[in-house]
Scaffold this active site. Structure first.
Site, PDB file in Angstrom:
ATOM      1  N   HIS A   1       0.845  -1.216   0.000  1.00 11.16           N
ATOM      2  CA  HIS A   1       0.000   0.000   0.000  1.00 11.16           C
ATOM      3  C   HIS A   1       0.871   1.253   0.000  1.00 11.16           C
ATOM      4  O   HIS A   1       0.463   2.287   0.516  1.00 11.16           O
ATOM      5  CB  HIS A   1      -0.955   0.041   1.188  1.00 11.16           C
ATOM      6  CG  HIS A   1      -1.725  -1.224   1.384  1.00 11.16           C
ATOM      7  ND1 HIS A   1      -2.950  -1.453   0.809  1.00 11.16           N
ATOM      8  CD2 HIS A   1      -1.415  -2.364   2.067  1.00 11.16           C
ATOM      9  CE1 HIS A   1      -3.385  -2.650   1.135  1.00 11.16           C
ATOM     10  NE2 HIS A   1      -2.458  -3.232   1.893  1.00 11.16           N
TER      11      HIS A   1
ATOM     12  N   LYS B   1      16.825  22.136 -10.610  1.00  7.80           N
ATOM     13  CA  LYS B   1      16.183  20.865 -10.918  1.00  7.80           C
ATOM     14  C   LYS B   1      17.072  19.898 -11.705  1.00  7.80           C
ATOM     15  O   LYS B   1      17.868  20.302 -12.538  1.00  7.80           O
ATOM     16  CB  LYS B   1      14.902  21.106 -11.753  1.00  7.80           C
ATOM     17  CG  LYS B   1      13.808  21.830 -11.021  1.00  7.80           C
ATOM     18  CD  LYS B   1      13.080  20.982  -9.999  1.00  7.80           C
ATOM     19  CE  LYS B   1      12.281  19.878 -10.611  1.00  7.80           C
ATOM     20  NZ  LYS B   1      10.968  20.308 -11.058  1.00  7.80           N
TER      21      LYS B   1
ATOM     22  N   SER C   1      15.720  21.856 -15.819  1.00  6.57           N
ATOM     23  CA  SER C   1      14.507  22.620 -16.088  1.00  6.57           C
ATOM     24  C   SER C   1      14.909  23.935 -16.744  1.00  6.57           C
ATOM     25  O   SER C   1      15.966  24.489 -16.436  1.00  6.57           O
ATOM     26  CB  SER C   1      13.776  22.883 -14.770  1.00  6.57           C
ATOM     27  OG  SER C   1      12.998  24.051 -14.886  1.00  6.57           O
TER      28      SER C   1
ATOM     29  N   GLU D   1      10.555   8.975 -16.720  1.00  4.83           N
ATOM     30  CA  GLU D   1       9.184   9.453 -16.948  1.00  4.83           C
ATOM     31  C   GLU D   1       8.711   9.096 -18.348  1.00  4.83           C
ATOM     32  O   GLU D   1       7.565   8.689 -18.553  1.00  4.83           O
ATOM     33  CB  GLU D   1       9.122  10.967 -16.744  1.00  4.83           C
ATOM     34  CG  GLU D   1       9.290  11.375 -15.293  1.00  4.83           C
ATOM     35  CD  GLU D   1       9.485  12.873 -15.147  1.00  4.83           C
ATOM     36  OE1 GLU D   1       8.672  13.507 -14.477  1.00  4.83           O
ATOM     37  OE2 GLU D   1      10.449  13.417 -15.722  1.00  4.83           O
TER      38      GLU D   1
END
Ligand code: ARG
Length: 483
Positions: A164, A291, A285, A298
């Site tokens: 979970h 970043k 970024s 992704e």
């Protein structure tokens, strides 16, 4: 000669037509833009076909020789980038045949004897997939290898295992990683299984009914190394389930790659800090200078979506089609091709990245030690002392409640505190509740103990060595012509 020129002036199928095809129809029906990638297989199939036509005396041997030479030249032209494809010639098959007729004259017009584009395209797609599946299999193996290497380095790195998405029980990082090895192992099995059904010769089915000409399909199958040939000509030209199966196996593989990527993304997040991704595999970024984004992961996660889409689109293309061939089936190619490209690209980049991922042992260990991850071990300790599990579960729950109320963890409790909950708890209990002891105790087959995990790694490496030996033996056998 005149009739040969007439053949070339019109479309190869233009005999019964009085009007020219509309431009808009030509561009609408053309598949050249994508099926051009089948050219190599188209020639390979034609070579085998024409050898058979010559051998069976369906066409004169001298014409077969001319055609073979012509096909060879076309192969060289395409390879050298000298071949001109014409969109108006519909597809890769027509382009090659047209060029052959231009080169060899009337002889070339005999190549398509006892063949239809329907069995031809089915053949090309099978030859193509057969090659690509073995490429995919190699890449899966390569990625698996990187996983095993990482696992080998982390047979003593503990981390929290989750259910979970809540910390559940301590596990070894190696165990966690090897879970992906097993998923990929099943993926390889699925591709291998799919390969059996791809590896069937459809040629010789002609348009749908077979042919009146004395073809030797077995011979063609042998030339093209197909262990089987299709049993039903109508099935052979109208079935694409082998392609659906390929995309389905790919979709499953992408699920695994996507889950793997998702975990790496989470682990790379500052809040976790379980892994450090290599700079070379991340991007910055354009606005936030601090970043470092896990774009490769992704994108892999995202690309699973398009492969699922391809699976759905091919199933949908096929679901309402009456037998046998329908032009709808031209729509099979882009989903298959894009699936091949996507799966290969994802496997490739992950296999390159994996050896450079830094696993942060300390962060993982700290995270495993922080909470109540060994609560189940306390319950099992009580079971070993004779308490029914349900009762042990309740008693352990009370211990945890006590810890929460008193802002402690299990490791903080004294023997005296433990003994308040059950007289079955002895002074030695703390020893069983360390993260290390918890992991080491999981010696059940398939469990996370160092012993089991090491044995599994040894087993995997042994299988690999055996596979390699068999591969070498197979190659030797092939070289001796026993293949
Ligand atoms: N380009 C076609 C395809 O991809 C080739 C087969 C065409 N057959 C036909 N009868 N029009 O399916």
């Amino acid at each position: 000669m005149l009739s040969f020129i007439l053949t070339l002036m019109k479309k190869l199928w233009g005999g019964r037509f009085t009007e020219k095809t509309e431009k808009v129809v030509e561009s609408f029906t053309s598949s050249l833009a994508f099926d051009v990638r089948l050219w190599k297989y188209d020639i390979e199939g034609s070579v085998a076909h024409v050898k058979m036509l010559g051998k069976q005396k369906i066409i004169p041997q001298k014409d077969a020789v001319l055609i073979l030479r012509g096909l060879e030249e076309i192969r060289e032209d395409i390879q050298a980038g000298k071949f001109r494809f014409h969109d108006s010639l519909e597809d890769v098959h027509m382009n090659i045949e047209h060029a052959l007729i231009r080169k060899t004259g009337p002889a070339g017009g005999k190549l398509h004897t006892a063949r239809s584009r329907n069995d031809q395209v089915a053949l090309d797609l099978r030859l193509y997939l057969r090659d690509e599946i073995s490429e995919v299999l190699k890449l899966v193996k390569k990625f698996q290898k990187t996983i095993v290497s990482a696992a080998e380095k982390h047979v003593d790195t503990v981390m929290p295992g989750f259910t979970h998405f809540q910390k559940a029980q301590p596990v070894l990082l190696a165990h966690h990683l090897l879970a992906y090895f097993d998923m990929l192992e099943r993926d390889r099995e699925r591709f291998g299984d799919c390969l059996k059904r791809v590896n069937v010769l459809p040629l010789g089915s002609a348009a749908l009914a077979g042919t009146t000409l004395p073809v030797d399909r077995r011979y063609v199958a042998r030339l093209l190394k197909f262990p089987k040939m299709s049993e039903n000509s109508m099935d052979a030209v109208s079935d694409r389930d082998f392609a659906v199966e390929f995309i389905s196996a790919s979709a499953m593989l992408m699920t695994h790659l996507s889950r793997f990527s998702e975990e790496m993304i989470i682990w790379n997040n500052d809040e976790f800090g379980f892994v450090g991704l290599p700079d070379a595999f991340t991007t910055g970024s354009s606005i936030m200078p601090q970043k470092k984004n896990p774009d490769v992961l992704e994108l892999t996660r995202g690309k699973a979506g398009r492969v699922y889409g391809h699976l759905m689109s091919l199933l949908t293309v096929m679901k309402g089609l009456p037998l046998a061939y329908n032009r709808d089936m031209q729509e099979d190619k882009e989903p298959v091709f894009d699936t091949v490209d996507t799966v290969k690209a994802c496997l490739d980049v992950l296999a390159e990245m994996m050896p450079k991922v830094r696993f942060n042992r300390n962060a993982m260990k700290k995270s495993a030690e922080g909470g109540f991850l060994t609560a189940t071990d306390l319950a099992e300790y009580l079971v070993k002392r004779g308490m029914p599990f349900r009762e042990a579960h309740r008693v352990t729950g009370e211990v945890v409640r006590y810890c929460i109320d008193n802002k402690k963890i299990l490791g903080d409790l004294s023997a005296e505190e433990f003994s308040r909950f059950s007289d079955l708890i002895r002074g030695d209990v703390a020893h069983y509740l360390t993260v290390k002891a918890s992991v080491e105790g999981k010696t059940s087959p398939g469990g996370t103990s160092g012993k089991t995990v090491l044995a599994r790694i040894r087993q995997i490496k042994g299988q690999k060595a055996k596979g390699k030996r068999q591969e070498i033996k197979g190659k030797r056998r092939e070289a001796r012509g026993e293949g």
